[in-house]
Design an enzyme around this catalytic site. Structure first.
Site, PDB file in Angstrom:
ATOM      1  N   ASN A 150       0.799  -1.217   0.000  1.00  0.00           N
ATOM      2  CA  ASN A 150       0.000   0.000   0.000  1.00  0.00           C
ATOM      3  C   ASN A 150       0.837   1.275   0.000  1.00  0.00           C
ATOM      4  O   ASN A 150       0.363   2.339  -0.402  1.00  0.00           O
ATOM      5  CB  ASN A 150      -0.947   0.012   1.208  1.00  0.00           C
ATOM      6  CG  ASN A 150      -0.252  -0.354   2.502  1.00  0.00           C
ATOM      7  OD1 ASN A 150       0.266  -1.464   2.624  1.00  0.00           O
ATOM      8  ND2 ASN A 150      -0.235   0.553   3.452  1.00  0.00           N
ATOM      9  N   HIS A 200     -13.845   0.341  -1.248  1.00  0.00           N
ATOM     10  CA  HIS A 200     -13.495   1.757  -1.357  1.00  0.00           C
ATOM     11  C   HIS A 200     -12.127   2.003  -1.994  1.00  0.00           C
ATOM     12  O   HIS A 200     -11.755   3.147  -2.247  1.00  0.00           O
ATOM     13  CB  HIS A 200     -13.583   2.451   0.007  1.00  0.00           C
ATOM     14  CG  HIS A 200     -12.469   2.129   0.952  1.00  0.00           C
ATOM     15  ND1 HIS A 200     -11.422   2.997   1.171  1.00  0.00           N
ATOM     16  CD2 HIS A 200     -12.244   1.054   1.735  1.00  0.00           C
ATOM     17  CE1 HIS A 200     -10.604   2.469   2.071  1.00  0.00           C
ATOM     18  NE2 HIS A 200     -11.077   1.286   2.420  1.00  0.00           N
ATOM     19  N   CYS A 324      -3.574   4.389   7.335  1.00  0.00           N
ATOM     20  CA  CYS A 324      -3.905   3.893   8.662  1.00  0.00           C
ATOM     21  C   CYS A 324      -2.852   4.256   9.703  1.00  0.00           C
ATOM     22  O   CYS A 324      -3.035   4.015  10.888  1.00  0.00           O
ATOM     23  CB  CYS A 324      -4.081   2.372   8.613  1.00  0.00           C
ATOM     24  SG  CYS A 324      -5.405   1.866   7.501  1.00  0.00           S
TER      25      CYS A 324
END
Length: 390
Positions: A150, A200, A324
């Site tokens: 990510n 999402h 996050c």
């Protein structure tokens, strides 16, 4: 001008996907588990959505479980396998670059008596499958490695790892949250026994995820309740969001090749211009296969938080790491695992492009980044020390 370059964190909901969800908020609002007409209508819609997702993945509809997020899907797979197979063994293998949804779940299992072996990565952030093979023991029950990182976008050698897992009769979980919709991922072809993803990240709604569980894989209960989702994820069926996930996945999957080409060309142009105009920067994972829209750039001798805030003041949204952990002042565990010194890791920004970004936006971003870095470096003692040593 407002420019969104944080698509790895979340994406804008596609207009057509939004429209497809509206009837299930207003007209077809019945509980999909109810036996009356309203429930039958929504139950049929959920079944069709499940089949649509399964068809994209090349699996059976009953192998798809709907959850509330990618993190929940990762938890259900990892904790569920750990509980179901603990009599066989309590050893888990995980890569050093996993998302917190995997990384912290494995850490938590250590407190329950499981042994976790963390496998490092090379300078490009890629796992060596042979290191995983060497780490397998008689009591190894699970290997978990993400499909694409990510933060850097680096794609992992999932197929090779899947073969190693199968040869050694070890279950294999894949976090495909970042790559789903961007790649033609078939769980059975890559050897995944479980695979997590969420809507999402591919222009679907927030609050809905899914987990592929290969038929025959046992999953211990993580949440207890009713009979929904084969009793593995009880709770009232979230019909509108399930419809949104299925339609977003199908649309993104069908358009992925054209979009990947356009977005990768934009990203490459962005990186080439930065390299031309700014010294002492590094494009992380540039030499390996990456997600088309991900650009992780280390700007040496400046702080990433300052870059992020100054870009935000210019209307540009980026990330200083994974979404996050963006409030965490510690250096990215991914970049540190790649061997990047902590002081440089702190100066790393993730630019993640999506289908709504334009060349005009990228040109504005390039000019803004160059201006900001040059300004911050004039104020940086480390930069001045570096210049004086040259």
């Amino acid at each position: 001008m407002k420019i969104y370059l944080d698509n790895n964190a979340t994406t804008r909901l596609d207009d057509e996907v939004f429209e497809s969800m509206i009837p299930f908020f207003k007209e077809e609002y019945g509980n999909a588990f109810s036996l009356h007409l309203f429930g039958q209508e929504t139950g049929k819609a959920v079944a069709e959505a499940r089949k649509k997702v399964a068809d994209v993945l090349g699996v059976l509809p009953e192998e798809i479980i709907f959850t509330a997020s990618g993190t929940e899907s990762d938890n259900l797979a990892i904790r569920g396998i750990a509980r179901a197979y603990k009599n066989r063994g309590k050893h888990i293998i995980v890569s050093a670059i996993e998302h917190p949804g995997v990384r912290n779940t494995c850490k938590d299992l250590e407190s329950e008596g499981y042994e976790v072996t963390v496998i490092g990565v090379d300078k490009n952030g890629v796992v060596d499958p042979e290191e995983i093979r060497k780490a397998i023991k008689d009591d190894t029950i699970l290997i978990t490695v993400m499909h694409a990182n990510n933060e850097t976008g680096a794609v992992q050698p999932i197929e090779e790892i899947g073969k190693i897992a199968k040869e050694n009769k070890v279950l294999f979980h894949v976090d495909a949250v970042q790559s789903m919709g961007k790649y033609n991922i078939k769980p059975k072809e890559i050897g995944a026994d479980t695979m997590a993803f969420t809507a999402h990240k591919f222009y679907g709604p927030k609050g809905i995820g899914a987990l592929y569980i290969r038929n025959g894989v046992r999953i211990g209960k993580v949440i207890t309740g009713g009979d929904q989702e084969k009793r593995l994820r009880p709770g009232t069926t979230n019909t509108p969001l399930i419809i949104g996930l299925a339609n977003a996945l199908e649309k993104q999957y069908n358009n992925r090749e054209e979009e990947n080409k356009r977005i990768s060309e934009l990203r490459d142009y962005f990186e080439e211009e930065l390299l031309k105009r700014l010294p002492e920067i590094v494009i992380n994972s540039k030499d390996v296969k990456r997600l088309s829209g991900t650009s992780s750039v280390t700007f040496k001798y400046v702080e990433g938080e300052s870059i992020l805030l100054l870009l935000s003041m210019k209307g540009i949204a980026v990330s200083s790491g994974s979404a996050c952990s963006s409030n965490d002042l510690q250096a990215s565990h991914v970049l540190v695992a790649m061997g990047i010194p902590e002081e440089f890791a702190h100066g790393t920004i993730r630019f993640s492009l999506g289908k709504y970004n334009t060349k005009e936006e990228i040109d504005y971003t390039i000019d803004s980044v160059v201006e900001i870095i040059e300004r911050l470096r004039t104020l940086s003692p480390l930069w001045n020390e570096f210049i004086n040593k040259k």
